[in-house]
Design a protein around this motif. Sequence first.
Motif, PDB file in Angstrom:
ATOM      1  N   ASP A 327       0.765  -1.195   0.211  1.00  0.00           N
ATOM      2  CA  ASP A 327      -0.071   0.147  -0.048  1.00  0.00           C
ATOM      3  C   ASP A 327       0.816   1.248  -0.044  1.00  0.00           C
ATOM      4  OD1 ASP A 327       1.089  -0.542   2.504  1.00  0.00           O
ATOM      5  OD2 ASP A 327      -0.876   0.204   3.531  1.00  0.00           O
ATOM      6  N   ILE A 328       1.827   1.271   0.813  1.00  0.00           N
ATOM      7  CA  ILE A 328       2.617   2.354   0.963  1.00  0.00           C
ATOM      8  C   ILE A 328       3.638   2.674  -0.516  1.00  0.00           C
ATOM      9  CG2 ILE A 328       4.785   1.348   1.965  1.00  0.00           C
ATOM     10  CD1 ILE A 328       3.753   4.921   2.396  1.00  0.00           C
ATOM     11  N   LEU A 329       3.973   1.333  -1.176  1.00  0.00           N
ATOM     12  CA  LEU A 329       4.584   1.492  -2.307  1.00  0.00           C
ATOM     13  C   LEU A 329       3.673   1.763  -3.532  1.00  0.00           C
ATOM     14  CD1 LEU A 329       6.466  -1.973  -2.182  1.00  0.00           C
ATOM     15  CD2 LEU A 329       7.371   0.291  -2.067  1.00  0.00           C
ATOM     16  N   GLN A 330       2.347   1.725  -3.633  1.00  0.00           N
ATOM     17  CA  GLN A 330       1.584   2.225  -4.377  1.00  0.00           C
ATOM     18  C   GLN A 330       1.398   3.511  -4.209  1.00  0.00           C
ATOM     19  OE1 GLN A 330      -1.858  -0.147  -3.681  1.00  0.00           O
ATOM     20  NE2 GLN A 330      -1.176  -1.901  -5.002  1.00  0.00           N
ATOM     21  N   GLN A 331       1.215   4.116  -3.056  1.00  0.00           N
ATOM     22  CA  GLN A 331       1.235   5.628  -2.397  1.00  0.00           C
ATOM     23  C   GLN A 331       2.447   6.409  -3.184  1.00  0.00           C
ATOM     24  OE1 GLN A 331       0.043   6.350   1.336  1.00  0.00           O
ATOM     25  NE2 GLN A 331      -1.303   4.796   1.351  1.00  0.00           N
ATOM     26  N   VAL A 332       3.674   5.925  -2.673  1.00  0.00           N
ATOM     27  CA  VAL A 332       4.996   6.521  -3.081  1.00  0.00           C
ATOM     28  C   VAL A 332       5.714   5.718  -3.958  1.00  0.00           C
ATOM     29  CG1 VAL A 332       6.947   7.731  -2.267  1.00  0.00           C
ATOM     30  CG2 VAL A 332       4.525   7.764  -1.065  1.00  0.00           C
ATOM     31  N   VAL A 333       5.605   5.702  -5.263  1.00  0.00           N
ATOM     32  CA  VAL A 333       6.144   4.634  -6.147  1.00  0.00           C
ATOM     33  C   VAL A 333       7.725   4.840  -5.906  1.00  0.00           C
ATOM     34  CG1 VAL A 333       6.598   3.705  -8.545  1.00  0.00           C
ATOM     35  CG2 VAL A 333       4.465   4.747  -7.664  1.00  0.00           C
ATOM     36  N   ALA A 334       8.260   5.854  -5.886  1.00  0.00           N
ATOM     37  CA  ALA A 334       9.632   6.294  -5.607  1.00  0.00           C
ATOM     38  C   ALA A 334      10.409   5.266  -4.714  1.00  0.00           C
ATOM     39  CB  ALA A 334       9.883   7.708  -5.433  1.00  0.00           C
ATOM     40  N   LEU A 335       9.833   4.854  -3.861  1.00  0.00           N
ATOM     41  CA  LEU A 335      10.355   4.043  -2.585  1.00  0.00           C
ATOM     42  C   LEU A 335      11.003   2.807  -3.237  1.00  0.00           C
ATOM     43  CD1 LEU A 335       7.623   4.472   0.046  1.00  0.00           C
ATOM     44  CD2 LEU A 335      10.000   5.495   0.198  1.00  0.00           C
ATOM     45  N   ALA A 336      10.351   2.158  -4.244  1.00  0.00           N
ATOM     46  CA  ALA A 336      10.615   0.782  -4.686  1.00  0.00           C
ATOM     47  C   ALA A 336      12.204   1.105  -5.466  1.00  0.00           C
ATOM     48  CB  ALA A 336       9.717   0.460  -5.714  1.00  0.00           C
ATOM     49  N   ALA A 337      12.540   2.117  -5.911  1.00  0.00           N
ATOM     50  CA  ALA A 337      13.755   2.333  -6.532  1.00  0.00           C
ATOM     51  C   ALA A 337      14.689   2.097  -5.728  1.00  0.00           C
ATOM     52  CB  ALA A 337      13.954   3.578  -7.198  1.00  0.00           C
ATOM     53  N   PHE A 338      14.564   2.333  -4.432  1.00  0.00           N
ATOM     54  CA  PHE A 338      15.964   2.084  -3.390  1.00  0.00           C
ATOM     55  C   PHE A 338      15.875   0.737  -2.717  1.00  0.00           C
ATOM     56  CE2 PHE A 338      14.801   6.647  -3.952  1.00  0.00           C
ATOM     57  CZ  PHE A 338      15.830   7.196  -4.338  1.00  0.00           C
ATOM     58  N   VAL A 393      23.666   8.952   1.127  1.00  0.00           N
ATOM     59  CA  VAL A 393      22.563   8.329   0.409  1.00  0.00           C
ATOM     60  C   VAL A 393      21.192   9.079   0.508  1.00  0.00           C
ATOM     61  CG1 VAL A 393      21.404   6.835   1.989  1.00  0.00           C
ATOM     62  CG2 VAL A 393      21.399   6.204  -0.344  1.00  0.00           C
ATOM     63  N   THR A 394      21.219  10.025   1.792  1.00  0.00           N
ATOM     64  CA  THR A 394      20.033  10.784   2.155  1.00  0.00           C
ATOM     65  C   THR A 394      19.876  12.090   0.895  1.00  0.00           C
ATOM     66  OG1 THR A 394      19.798  10.307   4.481  1.00  0.00           O
ATOM     67  CG2 THR A 394      18.774  12.491   3.227  1.00  0.00           C
ATOM     68  N   VAL A 395      21.422  12.511   0.824  1.00  0.00           N
ATOM     69  CA  VAL A 395      21.428  13.643  -0.202  1.00  0.00           C
ATOM     70  C   VAL A 395      21.113  12.933  -1.656  1.00  0.00           C
ATOM     71  CG1 VAL A 395      22.938  15.298  -1.337  1.00  0.00           C
ATOM     72  CG2 VAL A 395      22.992  14.869   1.218  1.00  0.00           C
ATOM     73  N   TRP A 396      21.713  12.035  -1.918  1.00  0.00           N
ATOM     74  CA  TRP A 396      21.470  11.353  -3.324  1.00  0.00           C
ATOM     75  C   TRP A 396      20.074  11.039  -3.590  1.00  0.00           C
ATOM     76  CZ3 TRP A 396      23.620  11.575  -7.653  1.00  0.00           C
ATOM     77  CH2 TRP A 396      23.474  10.560  -8.705  1.00  0.00           C
ATOM     78  N   ALA A 397      19.540  10.333  -2.484  1.00  0.00           N
ATOM     79  CA  ALA A 397      17.921  10.101  -2.748  1.00  0.00           C
ATOM     80  C   ALA A 397      16.989  11.326  -2.966  1.00  0.00           C
ATOM     81  CB  ALA A 397      17.404   9.379  -1.622  1.00  0.00           C
ATOM     82  N   TYR A 398      17.383  12.378  -2.184  1.00  0.00           N
ATOM     83  CA  TYR A 398      16.640  13.496  -2.388  1.00  0.00           C
ATOM     84  C   TYR A 398      16.897  14.128  -3.880  1.00  0.00           C
ATOM     85  CZ  TYR A 398      14.812  18.380  -1.748  1.00  0.00           C
ATOM     86  OH  TYR A 398      13.860  19.593  -1.994  1.00  0.00           O
ATOM     87  N   ASN A 403      12.077  14.320  -3.067  1.00  0.00           N
ATOM     88  CA  ASN A 403      11.063  14.079  -1.985  1.00  0.00           C
ATOM     89  C   ASN A 403      11.786  14.196  -0.756  1.00  0.00           C
ATOM     90  OD1 ASN A 403       9.027  13.340   0.044  1.00  0.00           O
ATOM     91  ND2 ASN A 403       7.628  12.672  -1.447  1.00  0.00           N
ATOM     92  N   LEU A 404      11.622  14.806   0.171  1.00  0.00           N
ATOM     93  CA  LEU A 404      12.610  15.124   1.498  1.00  0.00           C
ATOM     94  C   LEU A 404      12.213  13.776   2.247  1.00  0.00           C
ATOM     95  CD1 LEU A 404      14.714  16.390   2.990  1.00  0.00           C
ATOM     96  CD2 LEU A 404      12.845  17.883   4.285  1.00  0.00           C
ATOM     97  N   LEU A 405      10.815  13.566   2.436  1.00  0.00           N
ATOM     98  CA  LEU A 405      10.584  12.405   3.422  1.00  0.00           C
ATOM     99  C   LEU A 405      11.098  11.208   2.783  1.00  0.00           C
ATOM    100  CD1 LEU A 405       7.148  13.315   4.554  1.00  0.00           C
ATOM    101  CD2 LEU A 405       9.226  13.810   5.864  1.00  0.00           C
ATOM    102  N   VAL A 406      10.924  10.754   1.489  1.00  0.00           N
ATOM    103  CA  VAL A 406      11.605   9.732   0.744  1.00  0.00           C
ATOM    104  C   VAL A 406      12.962   9.541   1.134  1.00  0.00           C
ATOM    105  CG1 VAL A 406      12.031   8.431  -1.064  1.00  0.00           C
ATOM    106  CG2 VAL A 406       9.632   9.497  -0.712  1.00  0.00           C
ATOM    107  N   GLY A 411      17.668   7.217   4.262  1.00  0.00           N
ATOM    108  CA  GLY A 411      18.706   7.576   5.110  1.00  0.00           C
ATOM    109  C   GLY A 411      18.588   6.602   6.319  1.00  0.00           C
ATOM    110  N   VAL A 412      17.687   7.011   7.099  1.00  0.00           N
ATOM    111  CA  VAL A 412      17.194   6.346   8.462  1.00  0.00           C
ATOM    112  C   VAL A 412      17.433   4.757   8.204  1.00  0.00           C
ATOM    113  CG1 VAL A 412      15.744   5.901  10.264  1.00  0.00           C
ATOM    114  CG2 VAL A 412      16.009   8.140   9.399  1.00  0.00           C
ATOM    115  N   SER A 413      16.655   4.114   7.021  1.00  0.00           N
ATOM    116  CA  SER A 413      16.754   2.823   7.018  1.00  0.00           C
ATOM    117  C   SER A 413      18.173   2.422   6.768  1.00  0.00           C
ATOM    118  CB  SER A 413      15.856   2.519   5.873  1.00  0.00           C
ATOM    119  OG  SER A 413      14.370   3.032   6.121  1.00  0.00           O
TER     120      SER A 413
END
Length: 471
Positions: A327-338, A393-398, A403-406, A411-413
Amino acid sequence: MNDNNNDNITEVPSVQPTTRDALRQLVRSQLQALLEQNNLPGAKALLVPVQPADIAEAIEGLPQTMQAIAFRLLSKEEAIEVYEYLDSSIQYALIEEFKRQDVLDIVDKMSPDDRARLFDELPAKVVKRILEQLSPDERQTTSLLLGYPPDSAGRMMTPEYIAVKENMTIGNALDRIRNLANVSEIIYYLYVTDASRHLIGTISLRDLVVSEPQQLLSEITRREPVFVSTETDREEAARLIQRYDFLALPVVDSEQRLVGIITVDDVMDVVEAETTEDIYALGGVESGGENYFQTNLFTVVRKRVVWLFILLITNTATSAVIRAREDILQQVVALAAFIPLLIDTGGNVGAQSSTVVIRGLNINAIREGKAWRIIGRETIAGGLLGIMLSIVVTVWAYFLAGNLLVAISVGVSLLAITILASFAGSALPFLFYRMGFDPALMSAPFITTAVDVLGVLIYLTVAQQLLGGTQ
């Protein structure tokens, strides 16, 4: 034609390659060329100044049809030495090729430990046939060695040593060395025994040479010798020789009677074999003590597929975690890339921790009772690594997702996963070691599974907490 070839051969010793590798390459290429021309006298002359180990390597590099021909060029004394250096598959091929007394004589004159190692590689029916044709003394010695467990000190020892009594003089001991030097594996140590062959102590050749001929051996005997029993694991014997810088280590039976010695050259073979086995195990490959590159292809596949199936099945847990959080992946598809980035980094960190711990266990660099200290140290190291990597990785992911929260979720993970991977990578080898399993073989698949499953779970849980209420 042969005369010209012989003229060329006389020039070979004057060639001065810059390295031993270059010399071996030269001998191998020259030998093959001469055999192709059927110039047997020239090939024989080429091998005269070459070391037995290099001759064996040159023969191994020849086409199979030429190996037996090249071996027959050697004198009997050379053939005995060269045969011991050959790969077991070629040793067996030569036995099958000749099936005559000349090769059987060579096997009969091999060192007992080398002969036992050869028999370990041969089919049982061939071993039985050769044993029946050995001289009575050699047959008895070989049967004795083969009666010990495969990885024991008794199996790798040689009974060819020099034993003396305490009441002998230095001069008598030196005479004994001269008489037995040709039939002893090593003359640098003498082993002092009593009337019942119980080991009392050792004497080095150096101590003999610097002492007066009329002195008694009891005056220079080193008491409380370091030794192993016939049932001792060969790795433990290797560690003792390495620790005390011995050239040989005495082996005693259950009644403390001296029955043989283990020499440093055999220990080097053990260390190489055990290191190779550990490297294969870290990759999830069961070597089985065989030469991997000469093993039947179907056997190779069978050995490798076992752990791959285990990993395939256990990694379905990762898919289950993703489905539970889709469900969270469907909401924020960008998460799957990491996801690949996180689990791969965790796997790499876990592999680093497990490698240093497994190596420490193998060489006894980690003392008993220090497990939790090592685990804590590796976990802290994982935390420090995680902090540095997570910032990057936080800087690179942003930058990639915008998306700052992504980016914060990634980074936290990553920080949590590196800590987890370091803990699992250092703790699991200790766990399997205590359970009696091979830590190298068992750790890799379990570390991979733990990091993959828990890493994805951590990532998607953190993302759901940070992003769940923002969509």
